[in-house]
Design a protein around this motif. Structure first.
Motif, mmCIF file in Angstrom:
data_model
loop_
_atom_site.group_PDB
_atom_site.id
_atom_site.type_symbol
_atom_site.label_atom_id
_atom_site.label_comp_id
_atom_site.label_asym_id
_atom_site.label_seq_id
_atom_site.Cartn_x
_atom_site.Cartn_y
_atom_site.Cartn_z
ATOM 1 N N ASP A 127 1.088 -0.723 0.137
ATOM 2 C CA ASP A 127 0.225 -0.506 -0.149
ATOM 3 C C ASP A 127 1.148 1.123 0.432
ATOM 4 O O ASP A 127 1.778 1.341 0.111
ATOM 5 C CB ASP A 127 -0.569 -0.009 1.420
ATOM 6 C CG ASP A 127 -0.017 -0.224 2.456
ATOM 7 O OD1 ASP A 127 1.630 0.094 2.780
ATOM 8 O OD2 ASP A 127 -1.280 -0.930 3.982
ATOM 9 N N LYS A 129 0.681 3.776 2.208
ATOM 10 C CA LYS A 129 1.642 3.367 3.599
ATOM 11 C C LYS A 129 3.250 3.112 3.414
ATOM 12 O O LYS A 129 4.492 3.495 4.111
ATOM 13 C CB LYS A 129 1.048 3.247 4.898
ATOM 14 C CG LYS A 129 1.577 3.718 6.751
ATOM 15 C CD LYS A 129 1.029 3.295 7.541
ATOM 16 C CE LYS A 129 1.557 3.713 8.688
ATOM 17 N NZ LYS A 129 0.170 3.472 9.373
ATOM 18 N N THR A 130 3.157 1.990 2.937
ATOM 19 C CA THR A 130 4.490 1.019 3.575
ATOM 20 C C THR A 130 5.425 1.624 2.189
ATOM 21 O O THR A 130 6.852 1.434 2.399
ATOM 22 C CB THR A 130 4.462 -0.312 2.561
ATOM 23 O OG1 THR A 130 3.141 -1.153 3.410
ATOM 24 C CG2 THR A 130 5.303 -1.376 2.450
ATOM 25 N N ILE A 133 7.295 4.668 3.537
ATOM 26 C CA ILE A 133 8.003 4.077 4.585
ATOM 27 C C ILE A 133 9.309 3.755 3.930
ATOM 28 O O ILE A 133 10.641 4.003 4.836
ATOM 29 C CB ILE A 133 7.463 3.367 5.971
ATOM 30 C CG1 ILE A 133 6.362 4.333 6.547
ATOM 31 C CG2 ILE A 133 8.712 2.218 6.617
ATOM 32 C CD1 ILE A 133 5.764 3.380 7.572
ATOM 33 N N SER A 134 9.238 2.351 3.058
ATOM 34 C CA SER A 134 10.177 1.877 2.996
ATOM 35 C C SER A 134 11.207 2.685 1.528
ATOM 36 O O SER A 134 12.342 2.046 1.555
ATOM 37 C CB SER A 134 10.364 0.586 2.445
ATOM 38 O OG SER A 134 8.841 0.555 1.405
ATOM 39 N N GLY A 351 9.971 -1.715 6.670
ATOM 40 C CA GLY A 351 9.339 -1.148 6.468
ATOM 41 C C GLY A 351 7.633 -1.931 6.528
ATOM 42 O O GLY A 351 6.697 -1.221 7.241
ATOM 43 N N PHE A 352 7.145 -2.621 5.649
ATOM 44 C CA PHE A 352 5.852 -3.279 5.339
ATOM 45 C C PHE A 352 5.361 -3.581 6.820
ATOM 46 O O PHE A 352 4.619 -3.480 8.270
ATOM 47 C CB PHE A 352 5.449 -4.483 4.722
ATOM 48 C CG PHE A 352 4.575 -5.622 5.240
ATOM 49 C CD1 PHE A 352 3.012 -4.991 4.528
ATOM 50 C CD2 PHE A 352 4.973 -6.521 6.139
ATOM 51 C CE1 PHE A 352 2.294 -5.896 5.262
ATOM 52 C CE2 PHE A 352 3.495 -7.322 5.736
ATOM 53 C CZ PHE A 352 2.373 -6.781 5.658
ATOM 54 N N THR A 355 4.496 -1.014 9.312
ATOM 55 C CA THR A 355 3.019 -0.912 9.036
ATOM 56 C C THR A 355 2.136 -1.441 9.996
ATOM 57 O O THR A 355 0.415 -1.070 9.457
ATOM 58 C CB THR A 355 2.167 -0.573 7.783
ATOM 59 O OG1 THR A 355 2.678 -1.865 7.347
ATOM 60 C CG2 THR A 355 3.772 0.447 7.344
ATOM 61 N N GLN A 356 2.052 -2.501 10.441
ATOM 62 C CA GLN A 356 1.562 -3.501 11.048
ATOM 63 C C GLN A 356 1.264 -3.187 12.517
ATOM 64 O O GLN A 356 0.414 -3.814 13.313
ATOM 65 C CB GLN A 356 1.674 -5.080 10.662
ATOM 66 C CG GLN A 356 1.868 -4.834 9.448
ATOM 67 C CD GLN A 356 0.467 -5.121 8.471
ATOM 68 O OE1 GLN A 356 -0.351 -5.529 9.166
ATOM 69 N NE2 GLN A 356 0.522 -4.042 7.518
ATOM 70 N N LYS A 358 0.153 -1.246 15.920
ATOM 71 C CA LYS A 358 -1.056 -0.538 15.453
ATOM 72 C C LYS A 358 -0.934 0.610 16.773
ATOM 73 O O LYS A 358 -1.810 1.527 16.057
ATOM 74 C CB LYS A 358 -2.353 -1.474 15.909
ATOM 75 C CG LYS A 358 -2.761 -3.007 14.890
ATOM 76 C CD LYS A 358 -2.838 -2.710 13.606
ATOM 77 C CE LYS A 358 -3.558 -3.179 12.550
ATOM 78 N NZ LYS A 358 -3.262 -3.023 10.910
ATOM 79 N N ARG A 360 0.193 3.116 17.812
ATOM 80 C CA ARG A 360 0.698 4.578 18.243
ATOM 81 C C ARG A 360 2.151 4.593 18.549
ATOM 82 O O ARG A 360 3.214 5.121 17.765
ATOM 83 C CB ARG A 360 -0.361 5.956 17.491
ATOM 84 C CG ARG A 360 0.408 7.176 17.328
ATOM 85 C CD ARG A 360 -0.342 8.422 17.386
ATOM 86 N NE ARG A 360 -1.475 7.829 16.179
ATOM 87 C CZ ARG A 360 -2.884 9.015 16.241
ATOM 88 N NH1 ARG A 360 -2.935 9.792 16.657
ATOM 89 N NH2 ARG A 360 -3.757 8.615 14.742
ATOM 90 N N PHE A 363 4.853 2.219 17.243
ATOM 91 C CA PHE A 363 5.111 2.706 15.812
ATOM 92 C C PHE A 363 5.879 3.796 15.786
ATOM 93 O O PHE A 363 7.442 3.983 15.052
ATOM 94 C CB PHE A 363 4.174 3.546 15.097
ATOM 95 C CG PHE A 363 4.049 3.730 13.418
ATOM 96 C CD1 PHE A 363 4.240 2.517 12.866
ATOM 97 C CD2 PHE A 363 4.502 4.614 13.681
ATOM 98 C CE1 PHE A 363 3.805 3.159 11.498
ATOM 99 C CE2 PHE A 363 4.836 5.689 12.126
ATOM 100 C CZ PHE A 363 4.611 4.519 10.949
#
Length: 550
Positions: A127, A129-130, A133-134, A351-352, A355-356, A358, A360, A363
C-alpha cells in the motif's frame, strides 16, 4: 481537470520530499574524497590511457561499445565483474567527461532510481504507507548512499535486482503479458551481466517459484517462468562459461583478506544483516547506535515472519535471506557490499512490518529509532569515522597537489604498485590536468609479477616502457609508497628501493598520510597490514651534490 484531495496532496508531498532527501544525501560531499584504487580500476577499464599518452579521448559509438566490451570479457571477468556497468560508464564519460564529479554522478543517478523503483514496487505489493516508509528507509540507507557515491558496480547491481524481481513478481501475481515477459528477460539479462552475485537473486526467484508451485500446483505458471529464467541464463552463458573456466575456483575458495572473511560462518549471517541495516560505517562496539538498531530492525524483521502465509511477504523473505545464508555458508570471499542485491527487499520487509504496528506510540518509537541510527551511520560515512573501507580515506588528490605545487623540470615521480599509486597519480596529474609529468612505477602492471633484479632496479614509464633506475639521473625523485605494497612486492623489496635511492640522493621531505592504526580496519580481526604503517607515504629525494631547495 485532475484535482488532488487532501490525502493525495500529502502523499505526493511526502513522495517528493523523500526524493529530494535521497538526491541531497547522494549529492552531498560528492567530491570530498579522492578516487581510490577500485574506482581508478573502473575508469581504467573503460579507457585505454596508455595508448593515448594519458589523455582522455572521446570516441564514437562503435568504438566506445567495443572498448568497454573488450575490457569486460578480458581482465574484468577475472575478478567476477561483467560488462553492463562498464559499457554504461563508457557512454556516460564520453559525453560528461572523467572528472570526479561526473564519474560519481553516474552512480548518484542510479541510486536515486533505486528509491523510485522501490516506491512503486512496494506500492503494488502492499500500500501507499508501506511504499513511503520503505522508500524513505532506502533514501537514508547508509549502505545505499555509500554505493551511490562511488564509481563501482554495486548501485547498478541493486537497481537491476529490483527491476528483475519486480517483473518476476508481476508475472506471477499480476499481468502475465508478453511485454512483462520481455521486460523480465531484459532486466534479468542486464542484472546477470553486472556481477556474478546476481545469480543469488535469480536463484532466490527460482526457489520462490518452487514454493508457489507447491502452494498452487500450477504447472503451466511454473514452466512458463522457468523458461523465461532459462532464456535469461542462456543469453549470458558466454560470460559465465568464460568466468567458470578462468577463475571459478578462486571465487569459491579465495581467502582474500576481506573484513568479513575472517569470521566463522555462524557469525557471518548476523553480520551481513548488520551491514544491511547500518552499512559499513559503524563499529560493532558503538553500542549507542548498534543496540537500538539491532532491537528495532531485529524486532521488525522477525515480526515479518508472522505474516509468512502472505505470498508477498514470503517472496521478500526469500529474496532477503537466501543470498545471506548461501553466502555465509558457501562463499568465503563474500563482502557485505555484494549483498546490496538484497537491501531493498530487506528494507521493504522492515517497512511493511512497521505498518502492521497498531499502537501509535510503538510505531513512532520504532520509526524514529531506525531513522536516528541510520542517520548516525550516514553521518559517520560523511565524516569518515568508524569507516570499514579505509581505502577511501587515502588523500590522493592532496598527495598529487603537493607534487604539482613543488614539481620542477628534471623531477621524476616514482610510484610503487601499479594498481593504486601509479594509476591514481597519472589520473590526477596527467589525465585530468594534461600535465606531462614523468611518472614511473616498479610494476609493469597489476597482473605481471614484479621484476626483482639485484643488479638493476627496473622501472616502467607512461608507455609501459622499461628503464633502469641504476642508469637514470633524475634531479629529484618523488617516491610514493602505499600500504598495499606489503602484498604487491616481495618482503623487503620497497625498503631495498629506498636504500638504493639513499645512496645517490638525500631525503629532503617526507609526509605520511592516514595512520593505519587509526582506521577501523586496524581494530577488526583482519590482520591485513602492519599496524604501524601509514596508508600513503611520499618522500622527496634530491640528488647528492645539488643545492637543497628551501
Amino acid at each position: 481537470m485532475f484535482i488532488l484531495n487532501g490525502k493525495r496532496k500529502l502523499f505526493v508531498f511526502l513522495f517528493i520530499s523523500i526524493m529530494i532527501l535521497a538526491s541531497y544525501l547522494r549529492l552531498n560531499n560528492l567530491t570530498s574524497r579522492s578516487l581510490w584504487g577500485d574506482e581508478a580500476h573502473s575508469l581504467y577499464s573503460i579507457c585505454d590511457f596508455y595508448s593515448s599518452g594519458f589523455h582522455f579521448v572521446k570516441a564514437d559509438f562503435p568504438e566506445v561499445f567495443g572498448r568497454s566490451l573488450k575490457a569486460a570479457i578480458g581482465p574484468l571477468i577475472l575478478d567476477s565483474h561483467l560488462p553492463v556497468y562498464f559499457v554504461g560508464l563508457s557512454f556516460w564519460t564520453n559525453y560528461l567527461g572523467i572528472s570526479e564529479y561526473s564519474l560519481r554522478l553516474y552512480s548518484v543517478i542510479i541510486g536515486i532510481l533505486c528509491v523510485v523503483i522501490l516506491f512503486f514496487f512496494a506500492r503494488q505489493l502492499f500500500d501507499n504507507k508501506t511504499a513511503l516508509i520503505s522508500s524513505f528507509f532506502l533514501a537514508i540507507s547508509p549502505l545505499a548512499i555509500m554505493h551511490s557515491q562511488e564509481i563501482r558496480v554495486y548501485g547498478l547491481l541493486m537497481l537491476f535486482s529490483l527491476l528483475s524481481s519486480f517483473y518476476f513478481w508481476k508475472l506471477i501475481f499480476k499481468e502475465k503479458t508478453f511485454l512483462n515477459s520481455i521486460l523480465y528477460i531484459v532486466f534479468s539479462v542486464l542484472f546477470l551481466s553486472v556481477h556474478i552475485y546476481s545469480l543469488l537473486i535469480v536463484l532466490s526467484q527460482f526457489i520462490f517459484l518452487l514454493l508457489v508451485y507447491f502452494h498452487k500446483k500450477n504447472i503451466k505458471q511454473f514452466f512458463g517462468m522457468f523458461v523465461l529464467q532459462l532464456i535469461s541464463g542462456l543469453l549470458v552463458s558466454y560470460f559465465y562459461i568464460k568466468m567458470l573456466l578462468l577463475n571459478f575456483a578462486a571465487v569459491m575458495q579465495s581467502t582474500t583478506e576481506m573484513a568479513f572473511g575472517v569470521f566463522p560462518w555462524y557469525l557471518k549471517g548476523p553480520l551481513f544483516i548488520f551491514v544491511l541495516s547500518l552499512g559499513e560505517t559503524v563499529a560493532p562496539w558503538n553500542f549507542a547506535v548498534v543496540i537500538p538498531a539491532c532491537l528495532a530492525f531485529g524486532f521488525l524483521f522477525v515480526r515479518s515472519f508472522t505474516k509468512i502465509k502472505d505470498l508477498n511477504v514470503s517472496f521478500l523473505l526469500v529474496l532477503s535471506l537466501f543470498p545471506v545464508i548461501f553466502s555465509a555458508l558457501l562463499l568465503k570471499p563474500t563482502m557485505p557490499k555484494y549483498l546490496i542485491i538484497s537491501l531493498p527487499f530487506y528494507l521493504l520487509l522492515v517497512g511493511f512490518s512497521l505498518t502492521q504496528i497498531k499502537q501509535r506510540l510503538g510505531f513512532y518509537i520504532l520509526f524514529l529509532t531506525i531513522v536516528i541510527v541510520q542517520l548516525a551511520s550516514v553521518s559517520n560515512y560523511f565524516n569518515l569515522k568508524e569507516y570499514h573501507n579505509s581505502n577511501q580515506l587515502e588523500p590522493w588528490r592532496e598527495v598529487s597537489g603537493i607534487i604539482k605545487k613543488q614539481y620542477q623540470s628534471g623531477d621524476a615521480i616514482l610510484t610503487t604498485n601499479h594498481y593504486i599509486n601509479y594509476r591514481l597519480m597519472a589520473y590526477y596529474l596527467n589525465i585530468l590536468n594534461n600535465g606531462g609529468y614523468k611518472i614511473y612505477t616498479l610494476q609493469k602492471d597489476f597482473v605481471t609479477p614484479v621484476v626483482f633484479n639485484n643488479r638493476a632496479v627496473l622501472i616502467y614509464g607512461n608507455s609501459q616502457s622499461v628503464f633502469s633506475l641504476t642508469k637514470t639521473k633524475f634531479h629529484r625523485i618523488w617516491f610514493v609508497e602505499h600500504i598495499g605494497d606489503d602484498r604487491a612486492f616481495p618482503v623487503g623489496y620497497v625498503d631495498k628501493i629506498n636504500s638504493f635511492i639513499k645512496k645517490r640522493y638525500f631525503l629532503q621531505q617526507e609526509e605520511r598520510f592516514v595512520p593505519y592504526s587509526q582506521t577501523l580496519a586496524a581494530h577488526l580481526p583482519i590482520k591485513r597490514h602492519d599496524i604501524q604503517l601509514p596508508r600513503v607515504k611520499i618522500s622527496l629525494y634530491t640528488l647528492k651534490g645539488e643545492t637543497e631547495l628551501k
